[in-house]
Enzyme design. Structure first.
Site, mmCIF file in Angstrom:
data_model
loop_
_atom_site.group_PDB
_atom_site.id
_atom_site.type_symbol
_atom_site.label_atom_id
_atom_site.label_comp_id
_atom_site.label_asym_id
_atom_site.label_seq_id
_atom_site.Cartn_x
_atom_site.Cartn_y
_atom_site.Cartn_z
ATOM 1 N N GLU A 91 0.822 -1.188 0.000
ATOM 2 C CA GLU A 91 0.000 0.000 0.000
ATOM 3 C C GLU A 91 0.868 1.255 0.000
ATOM 4 O OE1 GLU A 91 -4.057 -1.497 2.156
ATOM 5 O OE2 GLU A 91 -2.251 -1.385 3.360
ATOM 6 N N CYS A 104 3.426 8.419 1.400
ATOM 7 C CA CYS A 104 3.875 7.432 2.379
ATOM 8 C C CYS A 104 4.127 6.125 1.632
ATOM 9 C CB CYS A 104 2.801 7.263 3.445
ATOM 10 S SG CYS A 104 3.181 6.016 4.666
ATOM 11 N N CYS A 111 6.252 -7.213 6.909
ATOM 12 C CA CYS A 111 7.321 -6.709 7.771
ATOM 13 C C CYS A 111 7.734 -7.817 8.722
ATOM 14 C CB CYS A 111 6.833 -5.498 8.570
ATOM 15 S SG CYS A 111 8.123 -4.704 9.565
ATOM 16 N N CYS A 115 5.781 -5.947 15.492
ATOM 17 C CA CYS A 115 5.390 -5.058 16.584
ATOM 18 C C CYS A 115 3.944 -5.376 16.970
ATOM 19 C CB CYS A 115 5.521 -3.596 16.158
ATOM 20 S SG CYS A 115 7.218 -3.158 15.747
ATOM 21 N N CYS A 118 0.937 -3.169 15.567
ATOM 22 C CA CYS A 118 0.934 -2.775 14.153
ATOM 23 C C CYS A 118 0.248 -3.824 13.287
ATOM 24 C CB CYS A 118 2.363 -2.548 13.677
ATOM 25 S SG CYS A 118 2.461 -2.078 11.943
ATOM 26 N N CYS A 337 -1.557 5.439 10.298
ATOM 27 C CA CYS A 337 -0.356 4.747 10.779
ATOM 28 C C CYS A 337 -0.694 3.390 11.351
ATOM 29 C CB CYS A 337 0.319 5.535 11.896
ATOM 30 S SG CYS A 337 0.856 7.135 11.410
HETATM 31 N N1 SAH Z 1 8.870 0.059 10.358
HETATM 32 C C1 SAH Z 1 9.002 1.488 10.482
HETATM 33 C C2 SAH Z 1 8.090 2.171 9.512
HETATM 34 C C3 SAH Z 1 6.616 2.111 9.858
HETATM 35 S S1 SAH Z 1 6.200 3.725 10.202
HETATM 36 C C4 SAH Z 1 8.787 1.894 11.921
HETATM 37 O O1 SAH Z 1 8.441 1.037 12.714
HETATM 38 O O2 SAH Z 1 9.027 3.036 12.274
HETATM 39 C C5 SAH Z 1 4.685 3.681 10.830
HETATM 40 C C6 SAH Z 1 4.560 4.419 12.154
HETATM 41 O O3 SAH Z 1 3.258 4.119 12.615
HETATM 42 C C7 SAH Z 1 5.549 3.912 13.201
HETATM 43 O O4 SAH Z 1 5.942 4.927 14.077
HETATM 44 C C8 SAH Z 1 4.683 2.903 13.912
HETATM 45 O O5 SAH Z 1 5.172 2.637 15.201
HETATM 46 C C9 SAH Z 1 3.350 3.584 13.914
HETATM 47 N N2 SAH Z 1 2.240 2.643 14.113
HETATM 48 C C10 SAH Z 1 2.222 1.322 13.900
HETATM 49 N N3 SAH Z 1 1.043 0.790 14.246
HETATM 50 C C11 SAH Z 1 0.284 1.812 14.675
HETATM 51 C C12 SAH Z 1 -1.060 1.907 15.138
HETATM 52 N N4 SAH Z 1 -1.852 0.847 15.216
HETATM 53 N N5 SAH Z 1 -1.510 3.136 15.467
HETATM 54 C C13 SAH Z 1 -0.730 4.218 15.352
HETATM 55 N N6 SAH Z 1 0.525 4.196 14.915
HETATM 56 C C14 SAH Z 1 1.033 2.994 14.586
#
Ligand code: SAH
Length: 343
Positions: A91, A104, A111, A115, A118, A337
């Protein structure tokens, strides 16, 4: 057929001279394809007929297919489901930001970081994207913008905040940046690009190779124990090591490191968190970007109350950290995000 978007300017010059043509043609091609968005070699001007015929036969200007396009209810955020040649999808999201748009971009299919908060993490890593596939997302989103919102025609900024951990795929990200920064092409500058990482230390060690782009760290908690739960990668690369590494990053004057801080209801926004953050980070050139947790199907955490987010923001500001709250955009189409998932 090899993709045009695979070539750096140097590589294209080599190709052009290898078939006996003047290398200057490569610059002409870069300008017309990237700046003027001409999408067939037939329509390229000022190159020799011989070169034109060679390109038509051997090089492709095709972009990956957009198999789904969703516009948020406020008409501002656009999410593209982009299908690569092997059928895999990622996406790409166009996000409005002040007067401009930001694109973005995804760096991997899925991935590996898993996490716990996520949505992308739940699908696991299928494969890395190559530089062509990363760049193509930018090109196609920019084309869409020029066509649908011609008033917003400046090349958008980029955030590597889509699917994937960009520092886990740093070589391809680097190659893509080289092409984006080429003067004859899109001519983006490092200030227009931000890469977000969960703290992948092996990649962080090479961050200075990325030509001065901005770094965002997904911080989320100052306590290793809690961060381990949120970002399992932290067990291998704990905060102390990440922070040590961050201190070696070359920053321009007035350039900051962004610390993204996901706020999860009743979890990571207490006074103890503030105290620990002060201990760890005072003196570092850090800006906080608070992200209220975005829920997704089956998510294990809850969205915080906005008053708690505001409280945390005030505490950080009073502790001397410049702090912003990231407003949620496009959550109705799961484009916010952490809501990207292509399984
Ligand atoms: N892998 C990288 C790039 C992803 S960026 C990273 O982890 O930074 C996406 C951003 O959105 C990151 O800061 C991630 O922590 C945040 N994110 C992930 N899941 C989320 C969620 N459910 N709600 C809000 N932010 C989230």
């Amino acid at each position: 057929m090899k993709s045009f978007y695979n070539y750096t300017l140097n590589e294209l010059e080599d190709l052009v001279t290898s078939i006996g043509q003047k290398s200057a043609h490569a610059r002409t091609l870069f300008t017309q394809v990237y700046k003027k968005q001409i999408d067939s070699f037939e329509n390229i001007e000022n190159i020799s007929l011989e070169l034109k015929e060679y390109l038509i036969k051997n090089i492709s200007l095709e972009l990956p297919k957009v198999v789904k396009e969703q516009v948020s209810t406020d008409q501002k955020t656009v999410k593209f489901l982009v299908q690569m040649n092997d059928g895999r999808t990622v996406e790409t999201v166009l996000v409005p930001f002040e007067k401009k748009y930001t694109i973005c971009i995804s760096s991997q299919v899925g991935c590996a970081m898993k996490c716990s908060f996520c949505f992308t993490g739940t699908q696991g890593l299928t494969r890395h994207l190559d530089s062509t596939e990363i760049l193509a997302q930018y090109v196609l989103a920019f084309k869409w913008l020029k066509k649908n919102m011609p008033e917003k025609s400046a090349p958008p900024n980029i955030v590597f905040m889509g699917q994937g951990e960009p520092l886990h795929n740093i070589e391809q990200v680097k190659k893509c940046l080289g092409i984006l920064f080429t003067t004859e092409g899109l001519h983006l500058g490092p200030r227009q690009v931000t890469l977000s990482t969960a703290g992948y230390l092996p990649g962080l060690r090479d961050f200075n190779d990325l030509m001065g782009i901005n770094l965002a760290l997904s911080f989320h908690s100052p306590f290793d124990e809690q961060r381990n739960e949120l970002i399992p990668l932290n067990k291998a690369y704990p905060l102390s090591e990440i922070i040590k590494q961050l201190k070696t990053i070359n920053l321009r004057k007035r350039q900051f490191l962004t610390f993204e801080y996901l706020i999860i209801k009743d979890m990571n926004h207490s006074l103890e968190h503030i105290e620990r953050i002060k201990e760890l980070l005072t003196g570092l050139p850090v800006i906080f970007n608070l992200i209220p947790f975005n829920e997704f199907p089956g998510s294990p955490y809850k969205r915080p109350l906005m008053k708690d987010v505001e409280w945390f923001k005030e505490q950080l500001s009073e502790s001397g950290f410049h702090t912003m709250v990231r407003t949620t955009k496009g959550d109705d189409i799961l484009a916010a995000c952490g809501q990207l998932n292509t399984k």
